[in-house]
Scaffold this motif. Structure first.
Motif, PDB file in Angstrom:
ATOM      1  N   PRO A 176       3.007   6.385   4.731  1.00  0.00           N
ATOM      2  CA  PRO A 176       2.420   7.693   5.064  1.00  0.00           C
ATOM      3  C   PRO A 176       0.941   7.556   5.393  1.00  0.00           C
ATOM      4  N   ALA A 177       0.505   8.195   6.485  1.00  0.00           N
ATOM      5  CA  ALA A 177      -0.882   8.071   6.940  1.00  0.00           C
ATOM      6  C   ALA A 177      -1.416   9.430   7.388  1.00  0.00           C
ATOM      7  N   LEU A 178      -2.695   9.645   7.154  1.00  0.00           N
ATOM      8  CA  LEU A 178      -3.360  10.889   7.531  1.00  0.00           C
ATOM      9  C   LEU A 178      -4.700  10.583   8.159  1.00  0.00           C
ATOM     10  N   TYR A 179      -4.976  11.212   9.288  1.00  0.00           N
ATOM     11  CA  TYR A 179      -6.293  11.146   9.925  1.00  0.00           C
ATOM     12  C   TYR A 179      -6.935  12.527   9.816  1.00  0.00           C
ATOM     13  N   ILE A 180      -8.144  12.580   9.242  1.00  0.00           N
ATOM     14  CA  ILE A 180      -8.885  13.840   9.139  1.00  0.00           C
ATOM     15  C   ILE A 180     -10.094  13.748  10.061  1.00  0.00           C
ATOM     16  N   ALA A 181     -10.126  14.578  11.093  1.00  0.00           N
ATOM     17  CA  ALA A 181     -11.214  14.571  12.061  1.00  0.00           C
ATOM     18  C   ALA A 181     -12.293  15.568  11.654  1.00  0.00           C
ATOM     19  N   ASN A 182     -13.527  15.276  12.053  1.00  0.00           N
ATOM     20  CA  ASN A 182     -14.591  16.250  11.797  1.00  0.00           C
ATOM     21  C   ASN A 182     -14.465  17.429  12.764  1.00  0.00           C
ATOM     22  N   ALA A 183     -15.133  18.518  12.454  1.00  0.00           N
ATOM     23  CA  ALA A 183     -14.960  19.761  13.210  1.00  0.00           C
ATOM     24  C   ALA A 183     -15.363  19.637  14.671  1.00  0.00           C
ATOM     25  N   TYR A 184     -16.223  18.670  14.991  1.00  0.00           N
ATOM     26  CA  TYR A 184     -16.764  18.540  16.341  1.00  0.00           C
ATOM     27  C   TYR A 184     -16.176  17.326  17.074  1.00  0.00           C
ATOM     28  N   SER A 185     -15.173  16.707  16.479  1.00  0.00           N
ATOM     29  CA  SER A 185     -14.603  15.483  17.037  1.00  0.00           C
ATOM     30  C   SER A 185     -13.760  15.774  18.273  1.00  0.00           C
ATOM     31  N   PRO A 186     -13.858  14.907  19.286  1.00  0.00           N
ATOM     32  CA  PRO A 186     -12.989  15.050  20.453  1.00  0.00           C
ATOM     33  C   PRO A 186     -11.615  14.418  20.236  1.00  0.00           C
ATOM     34  N   HIS A 187     -11.432  13.709  19.138  1.00  0.00           N
ATOM     35  CA  HIS A 187     -10.163  13.032  18.899  1.00  0.00           C
ATOM     36  C   HIS A 187      -9.031  14.036  18.705  1.00  0.00           C
ATOM     37  N   THR A 188      -7.873  13.664  19.185  1.00  0.00           N
ATOM     38  CA  THR A 188      -6.686  14.514  19.092  1.00  0.00           C
ATOM     39  C   THR A 188      -5.580  13.773  18.350  1.00  0.00           C
ATOM     40  N   GLU A 189      -4.557  14.527  17.971  1.00  0.00           N
ATOM     41  CA  GLU A 189      -3.423  13.910  17.292  1.00  0.00           C
ATOM     42  C   GLU A 189      -2.777  12.846  18.163  1.00  0.00           C
ATOM     43  N   LEU A 190      -2.637  13.123  19.447  1.00  0.00           N
ATOM     44  CA  LEU A 190      -2.019  12.163  20.365  1.00  0.00           C
ATOM     45  C   LEU A 190      -2.826  10.873  20.431  1.00  0.00           C
ATOM     46  N   ALA A 234       0.858  -1.193   0.000  1.00  0.00           N
ATOM     47  CA  ALA A 234       0.000   0.000   0.000  1.00  0.00           C
ATOM     48  C   ALA A 234       0.887   1.234   0.000  1.00  0.00           C
ATOM     49  N   ARG A 235       0.432   2.262  -0.704  1.00  0.00           N
ATOM     50  CA  ARG A 235       1.232   3.480  -0.837  1.00  0.00           C
ATOM     51  C   ARG A 235       0.939   4.493   0.259  1.00  0.00           C
ATOM     52  N   GLY A 236      -0.273   4.490   0.771  1.00  0.00           N
ATOM     53  CA  GLY A 236      -0.650   5.446   1.801  1.00  0.00           C
ATOM     54  C   GLY A 236      -1.970   5.071   2.435  1.00  0.00           C
ATOM     55  N   LEU A 237      -2.271   5.699   3.571  1.00  0.00           N
ATOM     56  CA  LEU A 237      -3.499   5.432   4.330  1.00  0.00           C
ATOM     57  C   LEU A 237      -4.136   6.764   4.709  1.00  0.00           C
ATOM     58  N   ILE A 238      -5.422   6.930   4.378  1.00  0.00           N
ATOM     59  CA  ILE A 238      -6.177   8.119   4.764  1.00  0.00           C
ATOM     60  C   ILE A 238      -7.421   7.687   5.522  1.00  0.00           C
ATOM     61  N   MET A 239      -7.525   8.127   6.765  1.00  0.00           N
ATOM     62  CA  MET A 239      -8.688   7.814   7.614  1.00  0.00           C
ATOM     63  C   MET A 239      -9.555   9.066   7.721  1.00  0.00           C
ATOM     64  N   VAL A 240     -10.735   9.009   7.138  1.00  0.00           N
ATOM     65  CA  VAL A 240     -11.662  10.136   7.159  1.00  0.00           C
ATOM     66  C   VAL A 240     -12.587   9.940   8.351  1.00  0.00           C
ATOM     67  N   ASP A 241     -12.287  10.649   9.439  1.00  0.00           N
ATOM     68  CA  ASP A 241     -13.019  10.482  10.697  1.00  0.00           C
ATOM     69  C   ASP A 241     -13.147   9.001  11.053  1.00  0.00           C
ATOM     70  N   GLY A 242     -12.036   8.306  10.945  1.00  0.00           N
ATOM     71  CA  GLY A 242     -12.029   6.867  11.182  1.00  0.00           C
ATOM     72  C   GLY A 242     -12.389   6.501  12.608  1.00  0.00           C
ATOM     73  N   SER A 243     -13.009   5.347  12.762  1.00  0.00           N
ATOM     74  CA  SER A 243     -13.403   4.853  14.083  1.00  0.00           C
ATOM     75  C   SER A 243     -12.170   4.378  14.840  1.00  0.00           C
ATOM     76  N   ILE A 244     -11.920   4.980  15.970  1.00  0.00           N
ATOM     77  CA  ILE A 244     -10.824   4.546  16.842  1.00  0.00           C
ATOM     78  C   ILE A 244     -11.383   4.388  18.249  1.00  0.00           C
ATOM     79  N   VAL A 297      -2.266   4.606  15.099  1.00  0.00           N
ATOM     80  CA  VAL A 297      -1.321   4.570  13.972  1.00  0.00           C
ATOM     81  C   VAL A 297      -0.211   5.564  14.283  1.00  0.00           C
ATOM     82  N   PRO A 298       0.884   5.107  14.892  1.00  0.00           N
ATOM     83  CA  PRO A 298       1.950   6.026  15.333  1.00  0.00           C
ATOM     84  C   PRO A 298       2.527   6.888  14.215  1.00  0.00           C
ATOM     85  N   ASN A 299       2.470   6.378  12.998  1.00  0.00           N
ATOM     86  CA  ASN A 299       3.076   7.076  11.873  1.00  0.00           C
ATOM     87  C   ASN A 299       2.153   8.119  11.238  1.00  0.00           C
ATOM     88  N   SER A 300       0.997   8.387  11.848  1.00  0.00           N
ATOM     89  CA  SER A 300      -0.019   9.210  11.189  1.00  0.00           C
ATOM     90  C   SER A 300       0.174  10.707  11.406  1.00  0.00           C
TER      91      SER A 300
END
Length: 262
Positions: free
Chosen positions: A208-222, A117-127, A228-231
């Motif tokens: 390479p990985a990217l997490y995109i959170a919605n505007a009201y999400s409580p999720h943080t980068e940490l 896989a070349r990359g991973l994009i999580m669009v408001d992914g469930s964690i 996904v430590p590499n995100s």
């Protein structure tokens, strides 16, 4: 609308998918939808990326137009199913997108594929932190789903995704699709959301990985990096869980910027 294609997965079910066709090598995108969703909830992204990328989107087992076996509703099995599709289509180096539950499935899949896989994009992914099996029957959301009308439960959960919006048109359309999901599929996939630990396969994701959170999400980068430590982490403005349908230009621009760097 694209042609509906099907693939038999291990004589277990018929997977419905679309494939926009071949382009130059190293330019493949794979789209994974979320709980009670379907491949066409990626329609703006399919249209946006298909000029430059080969775009493949599938309905997970039991969802959309795929048939619905009685079992197999786990993140690992979803990933195994998709790997069969990838091999069937001779996809060599896809960028994997996952929305909501599909974000967790995408983690399992990219762990399975490793450097294929070349990359991973999580669009408001469930964690979610996985719960012990003995506690699942006490989970309020699971108990509520079991004790009430499944369509009502799906509709209620989906309506919360659009509660911030002044117009209900988009929400009504997406909810109408969601409530078509068979009850055993919705429940089995809901159990996976609380049972299957995406943080375990996530530790092995080094692309390479990217997490995109919605505007009201409580999720943080940490918090995301625990899965996904590499995100990398980003957040949209004024858009909710279905940001890729609600704020198409903003979502596509954020995805574009990441994709062009990998």
């Amino acid at each position: 609308m694209y042609e509906e294609l099907t693939l038999n997965i291990n004589d277990d079910f018929e997977m419905s998918y679309i494939d926009t066709g071949s382009v130059s090598s190293n330019s493949e995108i794979l789209l994974i939808h979320g709980w009670c969703s379907n491949k066409y909830h990626w329609k703006p992204q399919i249209e946006h990326f298909s000029n430059q990328y080969r775009v493949v989107a599938m309905d997970l087992r039991g969802h959309g137009l795929s048939t619905a076996p009685e079992s197999g509703y786990s993140f690992q099995q979803f990933a195994n199913d998709i790997e069969i599709l990838i091999n069937h289509l001779n996809m060599s180096n896809p960028i994997v997108f996952g929305h909501s539950m599909g974000g967790a499935v995408a983690i399992y899949l990219t762990s399975l594929l490793q450097n294929s896989a070349r990359g991973l994009i999580m669009v408001d992914g469930s964690i979610h932190i996985a719960e012990p099996a003995e506690q699942l029957d006490k989970n309020e959301r699971i108990m509520s789903f079991k004790n009430n009308n499944p369509q009502d439960e799906i509709g209620l959960r989906y309506s919360n995704f659009f509660s911030h919006m002044t117009s209900n048109e988009l929400g009504d359309q997406v909810i109408a699709d969601a409530i078509k999901t068979p009850a055993h599929v919705a429940l089995g996939s809901l159990l996976a959301l609380y049972r299957d630990d995406a943080s375990v396969p996530g530790q092995s994701v080094n692309i390479p990985a990217l997490y995109i959170a919605n505007a009201y999400s409580p999720h943080t980068e940490l918090e995301v990096k625990k899965f996904v430590p590499n995100s990398n982490f980003a957040k949209v403005v004024k858009a909710g869980h279905f940001m890729h349908l609600e704020s198409i230009a903003q979502s596509n621009a954020m995805i574009d910027a990441f994709v062009k760097e990998i």
